[in-house]
Scaffold this active site. Structure first.
Site, mmCIF file in Angstrom:
data_model
loop_
_atom_site.group_PDB
_atom_site.id
_atom_site.type_symbol
_atom_site.label_atom_id
_atom_site.label_comp_id
_atom_site.label_asym_id
_atom_site.label_seq_id
_atom_site.Cartn_x
_atom_site.Cartn_y
_atom_site.Cartn_z
ATOM 1 N N ARG A 91 36.517 35.541 35.824
ATOM 2 C CA ARG A 91 36.804 34.133 35.514
ATOM 3 C C ARG A 91 36.956 33.291 36.772
ATOM 4 O O ARG A 91 37.861 33.450 37.571
ATOM 5 C CB ARG A 91 38.042 34.024 34.620
ATOM 6 C CG ARG A 91 39.332 34.485 35.257
ATOM 7 C CD ARG A 91 40.466 34.564 34.265
ATOM 8 N NE ARG A 91 40.274 35.657 33.318
ATOM 9 C CZ ARG A 91 41.259 36.180 32.582
ATOM 10 N NH1 ARG A 91 42.490 35.717 32.680
ATOM 11 N NH2 ARG A 91 41.024 37.171 31.746
ATOM 12 N N ARG A 119 41.447 46.972 29.857
ATOM 13 C CA ARG A 119 42.457 46.432 30.772
ATOM 14 C C ARG A 119 43.818 46.434 30.111
ATOM 15 O O ARG A 119 43.944 46.138 28.919
ATOM 16 C CB ARG A 119 42.088 45.008 31.218
ATOM 17 C CG ARG A 119 40.921 45.025 32.184
ATOM 18 C CD ARG A 119 40.579 43.690 32.781
ATOM 19 N NE ARG A 119 39.478 43.888 33.708
ATOM 20 C CZ ARG A 119 38.463 43.052 33.877
ATOM 21 N NH1 ARG A 119 38.407 41.937 33.190
ATOM 22 N NH2 ARG A 119 37.515 43.319 34.742
#
Length: 641
Positions: free
Chosen positions: A535, A379
């Site tokens: 998350r 990422r």
């Protein structure tokens, strides 16, 4: 009837629903994993369910994210995780044992099994032929308590591989090529199943790199068949008994087919600030950089590290470059130490970090202001490195190593013949840092530090929601944007009130204060809202701050599920162009929202500021409807007794 590989595993684990793409199904989950950034909250939620011992075949708690112990908070969380694991029958991978995905691949992944992890890169184990899916921590807690995992039956896309990778081209280039073709939302609602004759040319670490970074497509998961190469890997890990041959039937059908000739690929780089912003290395050659980071759960295997060491052997990292190397596991670190590769890395000037996620999520090694950093990670969202204005590029380990030597983006094909790194016939197996739980954990005391705060829940969904559009955002808002990570913030993962001070601050620094002042509010966004990490804090913290609904053109799969789990209504525009009609701070009214959601009807949104009405949809399964109306999954479980 013939089945593809994905359908075979789903069929064997299906406990509810029908295998019709788009329909909700319920799956029996064999294994779970958590990591410490999401695990603390997941185990608090599991404890709240009142189940004395996990009901999965195997559950493992890893410590690999919150490794910088600047004060007591991370250390306290680690102690909590170890004691709660012992009490409830969970294996505990100690700090230093490695990154959850790399270790699970090495020591626990099994072809044909289902794995649910509270980390979006859980699909790494698809490289072994497991159906491995990332989810929010609350979903993982529910699975550990014996409940099935609910997900929409995915479409299955065959990625047909032919040929073999040319010299200096890596598995990272395969997934970057696919991201270039499909974009970060091109895999939503799909499983990417790799097949074709080219599969036989890829070893397990290469396959795992591809399935790991398949998360950036938004895919439910990615998977390879379990074949002779899989058997050899498991045998080398001392786990041949876990192997079983498992592939698609010869005449299986797929919802789509993508063909990739591996021999046609070249080294690729993802440019800032998205993994799908892909260019060939030649387009960047000669541009200067100041940091190179090698490792993460994508490129930190023994093979990756030995390759980098061979490239650097007898040379020195360019004076303008800081090079860091993060081994993916204790196994990988020990093996390169014994082979001499570690000494080669150190001699060349690499800074050796512990076996953890580290710089990938901003836990140390933040680059300088405005710096260009090249990473073998998965990422490159803005600010993820810990430096807001840094420019993050992604590439394979070979491109990273070559560029570290020159101080510029460098095509590794200019280095001559590539090093030959043989696949290990036997991996060094020492599980001394994996703590097995006792047979009876009833006498284990669970230790909680002062930073671990009680769970936050909300009341059932209101019938009428009236609140301001506190923030209007664009496309591809990431969970890093919603709830940032990094060394400053991650220690608060078990302290939602403290964490709330950082919510959405990368988009609007005033957001937490404005949310508190508003009491209740609504968020508005474009396409693919909530892409990236699993998350659940990106839903949990907005819930704490009073967010009642998120209205978007579309949602990323995991984040949509997390919103429902925490009682936030995920609403979509019936006409996506209506997004343009809402301005920030408009007072919005959703009259009869509870009734409409309970009956599966469209919802009418009234903008009191502009005097207009907009039609919204809230497409939910019957189970999701029940959870949302209850105010979240914990409430729904408690209501069910």
């Amino acid at each position: 009837m013939p089945y593809n590989l994905t359908q075979k595993i789903i069929r064997d684990h299906l406990v509810g629903g029908e295998m019709i793409p788009g329909e909700e199904i319920a799956l029996r989950i064999d294994q779970t994993l958590t990591q410490d950034a999401t695990g603390t909250m997941a185990y608090l939620q599991f404890e709240a369910m009142g189940i004395p011992r996990v009901r999965t075949e195997l559950s493992v708690s890893y410590v690999d994210h919150n490794m910088l112990q600047g004060d007591f908070r991370n250390a306290d969380d680690h102690r909590y995780l170890q004691t709660v694991a012992a009490r409830h029958g969970i294996f505990f991978s100690r700090p230093g044992n490695g990154i959850c995905h790399q270790v699970h691949l090495e020591r626990f992944g099994i072809p044909g099994k289902t794995l649910l992890g509270s980390d979006s890169h859980t699909p790494t184990d698809g490289g072994l032929g497991a159906l491995a899916i990332g989810a929010g921590g609350l979903d993982v807690a529910a699975v550990m308590a014996g409940r099935p995992f609910y997900v929409q039956m995915p479409e299955v896309v065959l990625v047909q591989l032919t040929g073999s990778l040319p010299a200096w081209v890596s598995a990272k280039d395969v997934i970057l090529h696919l991201l270039d073709l499909l974009s970060v939302k091109g895999g939503v609602g799909k499983v990417m199943e790799y097949g074709g004759p080219g599969v036989a040319s890829l070893d397990i670490p290469q396959r795992a790199t591809i399935t790991n970074m398949g998360a950036e497509l938004g895919a439910t998961t990615s998977i390879f068949c379990s074949d002779e190469i899989t058997r050899r890997f498991l045998a080398a890990q001392g786990r041949e008994a876990d192997w079983r041959p498992l592939c698609a039937d010869a005449d299986a059908s797929y919802d789509d087919v993508i063909e990739i000739d591996l021999s046609s690929l070249e080294p690729l780089v993802a440019k800032p600030h998205s993994p799908d912003n892909v260019a060939p290395i030649g387009a960047l050659a000669g541009q200067r950089l100041s940091q190179v980071c090698i490792g993460s759960c994508t490129n930190s295997s023994v093979a990756d590290l030995e390759t980098v060491a061979a490239i650097l052997r007898g040379k020195t990292v360019h004076p303008s470059v800081s090079l860091t190397v993060s081994p993916g596991s204790k196994q990988a670190l020990t093996m390169i130490a014994l082979s001499g590769a570690l000494a080669d890395l150190v001699a060349a000037g690499a800074r050796i970090l512990e076996s953890s996620c580290g710089p990938c999520l901003g836990m140390g090694q933040a680059p300088g202001s405005g710096a260009v950093t090249l990473r073998s990670f998965n990422r490159n969202f803005r600010g993820r490195s810990g430096t807001p204005d840094a420019l993050i590029y992604l590439a394979g380990a070979e491109v990273c190593a070559a560029s570290a030597l020159t101080g510029t983006f460098t095509d590794p094909r200019t280095l001559g013949h590539p090093p030959v790194v043989p696949t290990p016939e036997r991996y060094l197996v020492d599980d001394n840092l994996i703590v097995q739980p006792p047979e009876d954990g009833n006498n284990v005391e669970v230790i909680r530090g002062p930073n671990i705060k009680p769970l936050t829940t909300r009341a059932p969904l209101q019938d009428t929601i009236q609140a301001p559009a506190l923030l209007v955002m664009g496309d591809n808002v990431t969970t890093d944007d919603i709830m940032p990570a990094g060394a400053e913030i991650l220690p608060y993962r078990s302290n939602v009130p403290a964490l709330s001070a950082y919510a959405l601050t990368r988009i609007d620094p005033s957001f937490p204060e404005r949310a508190q002042d508003a009491g209740e509010s609504i968020l508005v966004a474009g396409e693919n809202y909530g892409q990236g990490s699993s998350r659940e804090h990106a839903a949990l913290v907005p819930m704490y701050l009073g967010i009642q609904a998120v209205i978007a053109k579309s949602f990323a799969r995991i984040h949509r599920a997390n919103l429902i789990n925490f009682g936030i209504a995920p609403l979509t525009f019936d006409d996506p162009s209506d997004y343009e009609m809402i301005a920030q701070d408009d007072e919005l009214r959703l009259a009869g929202a509870r009734k409409a959601i309970s009956e599966g009807l469209p919802i009418r949104l009234e903008s009191l500021a502009q005097g207009i009405e907009i039609v919204l949809q809230c497409e939910l399964s019957e189970r999701e409807r029940h959870v949302l109306l209850a105010g979240g999954l914990l409430n729904a479980i408690r209501d069910a007794g």
